[in-house]
Design an enzyme around this catalytic site. Structure first.
Site, PDB file in Angstrom:
ATOM      1  CD  GLU A 129      -2.628   1.465   2.468  1.00 42.12           C
ATOM      2  OE1 GLU A 129      -3.685   0.831   2.575  1.00 42.12           O
ATOM      3  OE2 GLU A 129      -2.207   2.264   3.341  1.00 42.12           O
TER       4      GLU A 129
ATOM      5  N   GLY B  81     -14.811   4.832   3.519  1.00 41.58           N
ATOM      6  CA  GLY B  81     -14.041   5.987   3.989  1.00 41.58           C
ATOM      7  C   GLY B  81     -14.524   6.372   5.372  1.00 41.58           C
ATOM      8  CG  ASP B  82     -12.168   6.432   8.669  1.00 45.06           C
ATOM      9  OD1 ASP B  82     -12.919   5.480   9.009  1.00 45.06           O
ATOM     10  OD2 ASP B  82     -10.935   6.337   8.585  1.00 45.06           O
TER      11      ASP B  82
ATOM     12  CB  ALA C  40     -17.874  -0.415   1.269  1.00 50.40           C
TER      13      ALA C  40
ATOM     14  CG  HIS D 227     -15.613  -0.636  11.251  1.00 50.49           C
ATOM     15  ND1 HIS D 227     -16.542   0.331  11.567  1.00 50.49           N
ATOM     16  CD2 HIS D 227     -14.759  -0.063  10.372  1.00 50.49           C
ATOM     17  CE1 HIS D 227     -16.249   1.444  10.891  1.00 50.49           C
ATOM     18  NE2 HIS D 227     -15.181   1.221  10.161  1.00 50.49           N
TER      19      HIS D 227
END
Ligand code: FAD
Length: 321
Positions: A24, A115-116, A132, A166
């Site tokens: 990444e 995404g946050d 998502a 999460h």
């Protein structure tokens, strides 16, 4: 009863697939960071990864630098980019445009993420996608519209998976249900959030397979080689590293010692994941190559060997740069 197909009876097709290797990267935030990133990219290229993923700021905050980096990877290296894309704060129309732009650039792999949410707690704009899963469905719709343009390669859609709960989820079981829903919507594979206990990847695989998740789940591992990285990690993911690892890093009296500790811990995690059947290893690099290369050196991954022409292409690019 129909006779067994030739494919079922072919002895060589059951051989284990090679283990995938990926890294990444994140788009650079300054010219100096870009120079250092490109040095890292050249070093990582020599290890012939199967793909490199490029992060994307929530709400598209770094859209231009992300697309520019992906473009350069395609034009100037032998690397295949996997473009992260987040949907929070964007409408389907805006996202369809970005997906089209990525496909036009040559991208054929997208990691579909929510995404946050904004840190100030503000609700995303009305009409923007929520999960998502919605983004996966949108990508598949864009793909369908462009199917004649994609005859030489459809889109591989990846998603996030969570070895530890999460932060917004009620339970790990709920996370697995969400992963299953993402698979049903068209996800081809998942990459995990970072984790720091050797048993966590195997536990996730057991829970996911039991629930009906069949897609490959690639463990994402991060060499933690400084306490600064720990702080950044907490901000980015909410994941707490193992306390023993933190204690060892805090007690270390040199950068070399911290590097050794971080690399050893990552190698242990990756080996445990490989023993649990991991189909690949995804290294979170923080845009630095030294720890990633050391991890790779100690892992001895069963990798496929690339063709001589590909190796020559890498050598030519290195001579030219
Ligand atoms: P989702 O799968 O949509 O889940 C988000 C939350 O909603 C979870 O709590 C889930 O349980 C819940 N949920 C989902 N669907 C439903 C439903 N149908 N009903 C009820 N609840 C639901 N962030 C970035 O900003 N940029 C990046 O480039 C980036 N790259 C990442 C790469 C990887 C490999 C990983 C693991 C994470 C990455 N992230 C990135 C972080 C990610 O955006 C956050 O973890 C985010 O909070 C959740 O994203 P998601 O795609 O898992 O969301």
């Amino acid at each position: 009863m129909s006779p067994p197909s030739l494919i079922d009876t072919h002895p060589n097709l059951s051989d284990a697939a090679p283990v995938a290797l990926s890294y990444e990267l994140f788009p650079p935030r300054s010219p100096a960071a870009a120079e250092s990133l490109w040095n890292t990219i050249r070093e990582l290229e020599t290890t012939e990864p199967d793909y490199v993923s490029v992060t994307y700021g929530a709400s598209g905050s770094n859209r231009d630098t992300a697309v520019e980096l992906i473009n350069r990877l395609l034009m100037e290296t032998t690397l295949r980019p996997l473009a992260h894309l987040t949907c929070v704060g964007n409408t389907p129309e805006e996202l369809a445009e970005i997906i089209g732009e990525l496909l036009d650039t040559g991208v054929r792999g997208i990691l579909a993420l929510r995404g946050d949410k904004p840190k100030d707690g503000a609700e995303p704009a009305p009409g923007s996608l929520r999960y998502a899963q919605d983004l996966i469905e949108l990508i598949r719709r864009v793909e369908q519209r462009r199917s004649a343009l994609l005859c030489a390669g459809k889109i591989a859609v990846g998603v996030a998976a969570y070895p530890t709960r999460h932060p917004e989820s009620p339970s790990e079981a709920h996370d697995v249900e969400v992963l299953l829903a993402k698979q049903r919507s068209g996800a081809d594979f998942a990459i995990t959030q970072v984790f720091f206990h050797t048993e966590q990847y195997a536990d996730l695989i057991t829970r996911a397979r039991r629930a009906g998740v069949t897609i490959p789940i690639v463990p994402g591992v991060m060499p933690l080689t400084s306490l600064r990285r720990v702080t950044r990690l907490g901000e980015l993911s909410g994941v707490e590293p193992a306390p023993e690892l933190l204690e060892r890093l805090a007690a270390a009296d040199s950068d070399a010692e911290r590097l050794r500790i971080g690399v050893r811990a990552t190698v242990d995690l990756a080996n445990a994941a490989l023993e649990a059947g991991a189909p690949g290893i995804h290294l979170y690099t923080f845009n630095e190559h030294q720890s990633a290369l050391e991890v790779l050196d100690k892992l001895a991954l069963p990798r496929h060997s690339r063709s001589a022409s590909r190796r020559n292409a890498i050598a030519r690019r290195q001579l030219a740069s």
